[in-house]
Design a protein around this motif. Structure first.
Motif, short mmCIF file in Angstrom:
data_model
loop_
_atom_site.label_atom_id
_atom_site.label_comp_id
_atom_site.label_asym_id
_atom_site.label_seq_id
_atom_site.Cartn_x
_atom_site.Cartn_y
_atom_site.Cartn_z
N ARG A 140 56.89 35.39 25.63
CA ARG A 140 56.89 35.67 27.22
C ARG A 140 57.30 37.25 27.33
N GLY A 141 56.54 37.77 28.25
CA GLY A 141 56.92 39.19 28.71
C GLY A 141 57.24 39.03 29.85
N ASN A 142 57.31 40.23 30.90
CA ASN A 142 57.81 40.12 32.33
C ASN A 142 57.00 39.36 33.33
N SER A 143 57.52 38.62 34.02
CA SER A 143 56.91 37.88 35.23
C SER A 143 56.95 38.47 36.34
N SER A 144 55.90 38.55 37.27
CA SER A 144 56.14 39.29 38.41
C SER A 144 55.34 38.89 39.74
N PHE A 145 55.83 39.29 40.75
CA PHE A 145 55.36 38.82 42.04
C PHE A 145 54.86 40.23 42.74
N ARG A 146 53.75 40.28 43.24
CA ARG A 146 53.21 41.77 43.85
C ARG A 146 52.81 41.64 45.19
N PRO A 147 53.76 41.64 45.95
CA PRO A 147 53.52 41.65 47.43
C PRO A 147 52.82 42.68 48.12
N ILE A 148 52.71 43.91 47.52
CA ILE A 148 52.51 45.09 48.21
C ILE A 148 50.71 45.11 48.01
N ASP A 149 49.95 45.70 49.08
CA ASP A 149 48.60 45.91 49.30
C ASP A 149 48.16 46.94 48.07
N VAL A 150 47.41 46.65 47.06
CA VAL A 150 46.87 47.62 46.18
C VAL A 150 46.27 49.01 46.98
N ALA A 151 45.51 48.57 48.00
CA ALA A 151 44.52 49.66 48.64
C ALA A 151 45.41 50.67 49.37
N GLY A 152 45.26 51.84 49.09
CA GLY A 152 46.01 52.88 49.98
C GLY A 152 47.42 53.52 49.14
N ARG A 153 47.77 52.82 48.11
CA ARG A 153 48.85 53.21 47.51
C ARG A 153 48.78 54.46 47.10
N GLU A 154 49.58 55.56 47.36
CA GLU A 154 49.56 56.84 46.95
C GLU A 154 50.40 57.05 45.48
N THR A 155 49.61 57.69 44.63
CA THR A 155 50.18 57.73 43.38
C THR A 155 49.32 58.88 42.47
N SER A 156 49.75 59.19 41.25
CA SER A 156 49.02 60.20 40.69
C SER A 156 47.72 59.64 39.87
N TRP A 157 46.88 60.26 39.60
CA TRP A 157 45.63 59.81 38.73
C TRP A 157 45.92 59.18 37.54
N ARG A 158 46.98 59.34 36.79
CA ARG A 158 47.23 58.83 35.51
C ARG A 158 47.86 57.49 36.12
N LYS A 159 48.68 57.03 37.03
CA LYS A 159 49.20 55.80 37.36
C LYS A 159 48.27 55.08 38.56
N ASP A 160 47.15 55.79 38.71
CA ASP A 160 46.15 55.08 39.70
C ASP A 160 45.55 53.99 39.11
N ASP A 161 45.76 52.74 39.38
CA ASP A 161 45.26 51.58 38.64
C ASP A 161 43.91 51.19 39.41
N THR A 162 43.54 51.71 40.43
CA THR A 162 42.06 51.81 40.99
C THR A 162 40.87 52.33 40.09
N ARG A 163 41.34 52.90 39.18
CA ARG A 163 40.49 53.70 38.24
C ARG A 163 40.32 52.63 36.93
N LEU A 164 39.20 52.81 36.52
CA LEU A 164 39.02 51.81 35.19
C LEU A 164 39.95 52.20 34.10
N HIS A 165 40.44 51.40 33.21
CA HIS A 165 41.27 51.64 32.14
C HIS A 165 41.74 50.71 31.38
N VAL A 166 42.21 50.69 30.30
CA VAL A 166 42.73 49.67 29.34
C VAL A 166 44.09 49.92 29.53
N ASP A 167 44.87 48.87 29.23
CA ASP A 167 46.29 49.03 29.43
C ASP A 167 47.09 49.85 28.20
#
Length: 319
Positions: A140-167
């Protein structure tokens, strides 16, 4: 391909309306498959079991009738103000079981933690039913609840999870360990979780391996010694980070590569190896997520793993 979410369609149907406002130019050909299953219970008597081959081959398993339900009292947590603005998620970190990233009334944090722990327990029961080969091996790894809307979150391109990526993670090298994730959309307002899903892993790796550069001798030892990484970064981790970064930085890839949009309706649970399937979270609010770790040798078919795939493509072990 068995497509089984609330709705899956080609990129041409809608990514032009995303935050990047990039026109779609490629049909959904050669895209990772999505397999739908009819389960409506987290318990061991559910109908689906023994589907290791599906998920190890890189499919996304979707369960549109498998809802994680909040009690009437727990529904008060369906508010973004419970999340610390500085944290991406509210999480329970194992093995200590410490709650992190929570804001709001501290007197209710024990209830919030109990909610997340319950999701971890449900997810573990589900995973062990779906994948009986993993019994005694899944961690078991981390368990999480994500209440923040994904859309519109300001971040760097490297942390931008609206871009296709493998983890892949700069400070937390996996050394080949698999990342199995269970997600559930718990949105109370009918909002789907909006994803894009990309090409199979081998095709994705071939796209960027020609530009791969090997790590500098001694760099893994030095980063670990300086505390920049939690453990030694192997060459596998180095490759995966380059795949992650090259894909996110490649606007042509984001626009034109084989991909499909996916909408996971509220009440849907889905399971995926996120280190294997290129994915992007485009929108949605209120989601539960559970991570599990599994060593490559404990897969039913280790040859399907990103580690073994990359070793075949590069013709050498990645240690």
């Amino acid at each position: 391909m068995n497509i089984g979410m609330s709705r899956v369609f080609s990129l041409a149907d809608g990514w032009a309306e995303s935050r990047h406002s990039v026109p779609a130019e490629h049909p959904a050909a050669g895209v990772t498959p999505v397999h739908e299953h009819p389960d409506a219970t987290w318990a061991d008597d559910g109908p689906t079991r023994g589907v290791e081959a599906e998920v190890e081959d890189g499919a996304v398993l979707s369960f549109p009738q498998l809802a994680f339900r909040f009690s009437d009292k727990e529904r008060a947590f369906l508010d973004e103000h419970w999340a610390d603005p500085k944290a991406k998620n509210i999480s329970v970190r194992w093995p200590a079981g410490e709650l992190r990233g929570a804001a709001g009334d501290p007197a209710r944090h024990a209830e919030l933690r109990a909610l997340i722990v319950r999701y971890a327990e449900y997810s573990e029961s589900l995973a062990l039913r779906l994948f009986p080969h993993y019994r005694g091996r899944l961690r078991r790894g981390n368990s999480s609840f994500r209440p923040i809307d994904v859309a519109g979150r300001e971040t760097s391109w490297r942390k931008d999870d609206t871009r296709l990526h493998v983890d892949a993670f700069p400070s937390n090298p996996m050394q080949g360990t698999r990342l199995l994730r269970v997600f559930s959309n718990v949105n109370p307002n009918g909002q789907p979780r909006h994803w894009r899903i990309g090409e199979p892993f081998a095709a994705h790796a071939r796209r960027y391996l020609a530009s791969y550069t090997r790590p500098l001798p001694g760099s893994a030892w030095l980063m670990h010694r300086l505390g920049l990484t939690k453990r030694r970064r192997t060459e596998y981790d180095h490759v995966m980070l380059q795949l992650h970064d090259h894909a996110k930085a490649d606007i042509e890839f984001q626009r034109k590569s084989p991909q499909a949009e996916a909408f996971f309706a509220p009440g849907t649970t889905w399971v995926v190896y996120s280190d294997q399937v290129p994915h992007a979270a485009m929108g949605g609010q209120f989601m539960m997520e559970q991570t599990f770790y599994l060593d490559v040798e404990d897969l039913q078919r280790p040859e399907t793993s990103p580690l073994r795939t990359l070793e075949r493509l590069l013709h050498r072990p990645l240690k």
